[in-house]
Enzyme design. Structure first.
Site, PDB file in Angstrom:
ATOM      1  N   ALA A 129       0.822  -1.213   0.000  1.00  0.00           N
ATOM      2  CA  ALA A 129       0.000   0.000   0.000  1.00  0.00           C
ATOM      3  C   ALA A 129       0.857   1.265   0.000  1.00  0.00           C
ATOM      4  CB  ALA A 129      -0.947  -0.019   1.202  1.00  0.00           C
ATOM      5  N   HIS A 130       0.180   2.409  -0.028  1.00  0.00           N
ATOM      6  CA  HIS A 130       0.846   3.714  -0.138  1.00  0.00           C
ATOM      7  C   HIS A 130       1.721   4.003   1.081  1.00  0.00           C
ATOM      8  CE1 HIS A 130      -1.987   5.478   2.767  1.00  0.00           C
ATOM      9  NE2 HIS A 130      -2.909   4.747   2.163  1.00  0.00           N
ATOM     10  N   ASN A 131       2.860   4.604   0.809  1.00  0.00           N
ATOM     11  CA  ASN A 131       3.802   5.075   1.832  1.00  0.00           C
ATOM     12  C   ASN A 131       4.421   3.961   2.680  1.00  0.00           C
ATOM     13  OD1 ASN A 131       1.694   7.546   1.546  1.00  0.00           O
ATOM     14  ND2 ASN A 131       3.773   8.289   1.955  1.00  0.00           N
ATOM     15  N   SER A 170       1.538   3.022   5.152  1.00  0.00           N
ATOM     16  CA  SER A 170       2.464   3.680   6.077  1.00  0.00           C
ATOM     17  C   SER A 170       3.130   2.738   7.065  1.00  0.00           C
ATOM     18  CB  SER A 170       1.748   4.805   6.852  1.00  0.00           C
ATOM     19  OG  SER A 170       1.256   5.772   5.953  1.00  0.00           O
TER      20      SER A 170
END
Length: 349
Positions: free
Chosen positions: A237-239, A257
């Site tokens: 996923a993102h980050n 994250s």
């Protein structure tokens, strides 16, 4: 291709017990090997096949007992077998050097020396593709993408705008780099999309499996560090940040994250919640659900994931539960009889 066993032993720095002049024409599993094949024993459970195999020779470790077979002793027979596999089986280039006439490459893009770009590849504006990179048919590369040297992008992989790949990166078929992160805000009884303005960075020697997706950051970077190996059907996923030389098996998912440390191993179908950390050198067993941070050099398992020793104690306790329930019922019945006896005595006094 045939080579003498002595020549092959030299490649892996091995010592021969037996006839070094025997010719080897291929490699095979110990149960399936035939005359002319070289096989290996890296796991003791396969040692039982050492006497029955038809292989011409066997790669074994330094302490393997002498038998009536030709042996090649090395410090790590499995690694030696892989080295010889690379030596024997060098795949022919499926994409010739040059640019296929059906490929569409924006004139602002720079292509390095000795690259091979296959049919129907699409490359956007202001990209840079390093020397000796091979791009198979159907790959789509967005604007301002940077790709290092000696990368290998298999058919139908896609890299969206501004993402960066280091040297010797491998994308298996259908890998998606830089898709939008799953970012939405609930407002006015519907989900409003949050712009995903960041990028993905894949450092040197990263391999991404087939149909694996690595989402771009909401802001900043999603970063996969040097030497990381991701299996097929993984979601990053993102980050997220994955530190160097970590490996993940198929169908694992890492939520936004989160940070995964160096030399971490995640089994298949592991789920990791968002905004947590998995410490360096840790292992998480297959189908585990990680809901909180894990310290370095730990072995966690289960859902929710907990230390392996604790989970084994819990499983052992569960296995005793039917007997404990049986004893509890017996105790309840004994207490009930005792209460009835006491009640009867009180009535007669």
């Amino acid at each position: 291709m045939e080579q003498s066993l002595a020549e092959l032993a030299e490649i892996v720095n091995g010592h021969i017990d037996g006839d070094g002049s025997v010719l080897i024409s291929g490699l095979a599993k110990i149960e399936e090997a035939g005359p002319g094949d070289l096989t290996f024993i890296a796991n003791t459970k396969y040692a039982k096949f050492a006497h029955s195999t038809k292989a011409a020779a066997i790669l074994v470790d330094l302490n393997f007992p002498a038998i009536d077979k030709t042996l090649v002793r090395t410090a790590d027979p499995y690694l030696s077998f892989l080295q010889l596999a690379e030596h024997f089986y060098q795949p022919k280039a499926a994409v010739p050097i040059g640019v296929h006439p059906t490929a569409i490459i924006d004139p602002t893009t720079t292509v390095g020396r000795d690259c091979a770009i296959g049919a129907y590849v699409v490359v956007g504006r202001n990209c840079r593709i390093g020397d000796k990179t091979v791009i198979y048919p159907g790959v789509v590369i967005g604007d301002e993408v940077e790709i290092g040297e000696q990368c290998l992008l298999y058919a139908n992989a896609a890299i969206r705008e501004k993402c960066r790949l280091g040297n010797r990166v491998i994308l298996q078929m259908g890998a998606i780099i830089g898709s939008d992160g799953f970012g939405f805000a609930f407002s006015d009884n519907c989900y409003q999309k949050i712009p995903q303005m960041g990028i993905v960075v894949l450092e040197d020697d990263v391999e991404i499996g087939a149909n694996t997706a690595v989402d771009r950051a909401t802001m900043g970077e999603t970063r996969i560090c040097r030497g990381v190996k991701l299996d097929n059907l993984i979601q990053i996923a993102h980050n997220v940040r994955i530190e160097e030389n970590t490996a993940m098996a198929a169908q694992t998912g890492i939520s936004g994250s989160s940070k995964v440390g160096k030399f971490v191993r995640l089994g298949g179908q592991v789920g990791v919640a968002g905004h947590i950390e998995i410490g360096d050198g840790s292992t998480v067993g297959a189908q585990s659900g990680v809901t909180k941070s894990i310290p370095a050099n730990s072995f966690f398992n289960g859902t929710p994931a907990r230390e392996m020793k604790q989970q084994l104690r819990e499983l052992a306790s569960l296995s005793r539960l039917p007997d404990l329930l049986k004893r509890m019922r017996a105790l309840e019945e004994a207490v009930a009889r005792l209460e009835q006896e006491l009640h009867s005595r009180d009535q007669h006094t």
